[in-house]
Scaffold this motif. Sequence first.
Motif, short mmCIF file in Angstrom:
data_model
loop_
_atom_site.label_atom_id
_atom_site.label_comp_id
_atom_site.label_asym_id
_atom_site.label_seq_id
_atom_site.Cartn_x
_atom_site.Cartn_y
_atom_site.Cartn_z
N VAL A 4 0.73 -1.25 0.02
CA VAL A 4 -0.02 0.17 0.15
C VAL A 4 0.80 1.10 -0.25
O VAL A 4 2.17 1.08 0.33
CB VAL A 4 -0.90 -0.02 1.26
N LYS A 5 0.19 2.37 -0.41
CA LYS A 5 0.96 3.68 -0.28
C LYS A 5 1.28 4.34 1.25
O LYS A 5 0.24 4.09 1.98
CB LYS A 5 0.23 4.69 -1.06
N GLY A 54 8.98 -6.93 -13.76
CA GLY A 54 8.33 -8.09 -14.21
C GLY A 54 6.89 -7.63 -13.91
O GLY A 54 6.40 -7.24 -12.89
N HIS A 55 5.98 -7.91 -14.94
CA HIS A 55 4.65 -7.91 -14.74
C HIS A 55 4.04 -9.17 -14.76
O HIS A 55 3.72 -9.82 -15.91
CB HIS A 55 4.09 -6.96 -15.99
N SER A 56 3.45 -9.85 -13.80
CA SER A 56 3.14 -11.05 -13.70
C SER A 56 1.75 -11.07 -13.60
O SER A 56 1.06 -10.43 -13.28
CB SER A 56 3.79 -11.62 -12.59
N SER A 82 -2.65 -3.62 -5.76
CA SER A 82 -1.64 -3.28 -4.87
C SER A 82 -0.61 -2.53 -5.59
O SER A 82 -0.65 -2.54 -6.92
CB SER A 82 -0.87 -4.55 -4.09
N ARG A 83 0.49 -2.02 -4.91
CA ARG A 83 1.54 -1.09 -5.38
C ARG A 83 2.54 -1.92 -5.69
O ARG A 83 2.92 -3.15 -5.20
CB ARG A 83 1.81 0.17 -4.51
N PRO A 136 6.95 -2.20 -6.04
CA PRO A 136 8.07 -2.00 -4.98
C PRO A 136 8.27 -0.59 -4.77
O PRO A 136 7.93 0.27 -5.65
CB PRO A 136 9.47 -2.58 -5.71
N ALA A 137 8.46 -0.27 -3.39
CA ALA A 137 8.50 1.07 -2.76
C ALA A 137 9.38 1.92 -3.69
O ALA A 137 9.14 3.02 -3.99
CB ALA A 137 8.69 1.03 -1.57
N TYR A 138 10.67 1.46 -3.98
CA TYR A 138 11.66 2.34 -4.78
C TYR A 138 11.17 2.47 -6.25
O TYR A 138 11.81 3.76 -6.75
CB TYR A 138 13.03 1.60 -4.68
N ALA A 139 10.34 1.70 -6.60
CA ALA A 139 9.77 1.94 -8.01
C ALA A 139 8.73 2.80 -8.24
O ALA A 139 8.09 3.15 -9.29
CB ALA A 139 9.67 0.56 -8.76
N ALA A 140 8.14 3.18 -7.20
CA ALA A 140 6.87 4.00 -7.21
C ALA A 140 6.98 5.12 -8.11
O ALA A 140 5.96 5.81 -8.44
CB ALA A 140 6.12 4.20 -5.70
N ASN A 141 8.14 5.84 -7.86
CA ASN A 141 8.21 7.35 -8.62
C ASN A 141 9.22 7.06 -9.77
O ASN A 141 9.64 8.11 -10.29
CB ASN A 141 8.83 8.19 -7.50
N ILE A 142 9.40 6.05 -10.27
CA ILE A 142 10.33 6.13 -11.61
C ILE A 142 9.50 6.42 -12.82
O ILE A 142 8.31 6.14 -13.15
CB ILE A 142 10.73 4.57 -11.81
N PRO A 143 10.21 7.31 -13.44
CA PRO A 143 9.26 7.84 -14.93
C PRO A 143 9.12 6.66 -15.80
O PRO A 143 9.84 5.90 -15.79
CB PRO A 143 10.17 9.00 -15.19
N HIS A 144 7.83 7.06 -16.32
CA HIS A 144 7.54 5.83 -17.28
C HIS A 144 8.45 5.73 -18.29
O HIS A 144 8.92 4.57 -19.01
CB HIS A 144 6.12 6.13 -17.97
N ALA A 145 9.40 6.72 -18.74
CA ALA A 145 10.47 6.78 -19.83
C ALA A 145 11.59 5.89 -19.53
O ALA A 145 12.19 5.29 -20.41
CB ALA A 145 10.99 8.05 -20.25
#
Length: 783
Positions: free
Chosen positions: A385-386, A731-733, A760-761, A763-772
Amino acid sequence: MDLEAAHYDTLRKRDSWRSVLLLAYQSLGVVYGDLSISPLYVFKNAFADDIEHSEGNEEIYGVLSFVFWTLTVIPLLKYVFIVLQAHDNGEGGTFALYSLICRHARIGFLPSGQVIDEELSAYKKGDGEVGPTSGSSRGSWIRALLEKSRVLQKVLLIFALLGTCMVIGDGVLTPAVSVFSAVSGLELYISKEQHRYVEVPVACLILVCLFALQHYGTHRVGFLFAPIVATWLMCISIIGVYNIARWDPHVLRALSPYYMYQFLKKTRRGGWMSLGGILLCITGSEAMYADLGHFSQTSIKIAFSFLVYPALVLAYMGQAAYLSQHHDIEKTSYKIGFYVSVPEQVRWPVFVIAVLAAVVGSQAVITGTFSIIKQCSALECFPRVKIVHTSSSVHGQIYIPEINWILMLLCLSVTIGFHDTKRLGNASGLAVITVMLVTTCLMAIVISLCWHKNPIFSITFLLFFGSIEAFYFSASLIKFLEGAWVPIALSLIFLLVMYVWHYGTLKKYEFDVQNKVSIRWLLNLGPSLGIVRVRGIGLIHTELVSGIPAIFSHFVTNLPAFHQVLVFLCVKSVPVPYVQPEERFLVGRIGPKEYRLYRVIVRYGYRDIQKDDLEFEKELVSSIAEFIRSGINNSDSSTNHLNDDPEKTTEKLAVIGTPFGLSEEYCEAVPDNESPGPSSNGNAVGINGLVPKRKRVRFLLPKSPELDSAAREELRDLEEAREAGMSFILGHSYTRAKSGSGFIKRVAINFGYEFLRRNSRGPAYAANIPHASTLEVGMVYHV
């Protein structure tokens, strides 16, 4: 937000007596808010329907005697003198006990556990033991029993999750019963027919405001919490002394256990059922243990023993003294209560203080619910969760938006649905006593297994406290149809969610292990991996701590290029509350140097704060650079890594220290008019959900004359790759039950786990990675 540094700084400041007394004062607003407001509803619930207030005062004296001895035995004797000693590196709560048991019995419930994790400093057992077989052999029979029996391991996990679910249920019920009881003082000024039409809307309005303001955090008004509770305790103490002196000084004799016997002898079944209301006098006692990590043992003990406990005893004695001389009070559920014993001249000021104290107590329970859900999520027992940190300096102040609104809706539902303290009290009482029973059972195991005491101590502890709590539990359970069904229903729902998520996570990890790619296959591709290597760092997220994930082979089979530096990243939780920064990163090399393949395992405790993406990137690259510079594992790497033994692969990992400031050795800030390259500059969620201004950084090659040419070249490649940018491969499972699975498993995986996973969300570190900078690789998991 350097909350991690702030946390360790706080731990260092707990030693002096001045700090202890300050913490004891501050604990009033955090730990004892719920327990302090219990006089609002205990007598009211005890005399709801089951017993009547007679001329002989046997009922009043009996209830007071039960309240006094329950407060003495459970919070004072059990928690203050015994349970508080069973901390997990300073942390308390249900999961702290469960974590201690798992580490001592080596029954890891996290699939990614490694032997090297036992070398963590926080992995130490009580009295300095480190290994699960060290110390006395008194608990060896329990250890052997748990290690051999998978059934007992699952029962223990479900038992711990049950206690956790009841804590969450208490987060729904406590705000409702506290606020509703506080505003019930209005009933003395309005008619019986009208009071419910006033009390319910007022209570709901306060609850909505309480939950709506959660995202601001408590750090802005937290300094008021302790004074409010201290003022409340002082008020009820003074009123109690006044009532004792004026109405019945002989009420002191009711402290004798003899009156408990007389009470049960006269009231029989009604008296036994009234215990469901009496046990509300200990609501909030579990907070002394659950909030141990925010304070210290000594401060919590001082606050309870010298302030909270005497104030509560005086308050209950004062109520009993008043009621013993007022037998003409109407025999209704809303006339025998707290406010009727308050002198009329000060009733309105006390009403205001009571409402404020109820809000403080509710706030502490809500914050505790956020904390326990964060722990469950970190230990893969709850969907991700956030989590928003509402304070940049106070560790543990968090806000979970989704959970907050769910709690608010449930809290309003039970308030409107029940609209009286009787049924709300029945529901809250069952939740409270169930959590205490779970703590007692887990504590009995800890006494033998972790403390290495004679089993007779465990049995005595379990029989003494367990029998008392079971007695109260039976009185609460019999009121199933009168409100006690609510915590059972809520806990079963949350338990189902937790277990399905944990089960699905385990099955998914087993699929990853069974389908991982051989390292030998990867090395046979040669330094170019059979594809074109492009500039940049490729960060491949995986749950595996050894081997190559199947998503990588799936990716390179379909695309002809990959980055010049590849990092297989595993972010995992370990069953300890905190991991020291210098022990957080495990770094290893896969294959010879020229392959530029690394494995990085990042370890977090279940109460640790995961850094935002910029800080995480800096520490990640710095840890790899430090690994290269240290020259660890340079010899015979090509030969060693041809062996695909997971254990041997794990042994090649090195602990790379990342204390505060290490990343600055390899990174420097870049002015706004300069650009270091297309690095991942996503938006991080900071305090109150605001987007902080991102600082760009440039990787620096360390100037060390001791570096050989190969290490310097490897560092230069890392520098060039970092400047070129970092890409994240996730990975998008899609999870499906394999053919031949039973009906229950198909429903749990295909519908339950998949629904939770989709909502659900990541990984925490990947929550703010830009789509590019993100690439997702789809895979279907047949588990």
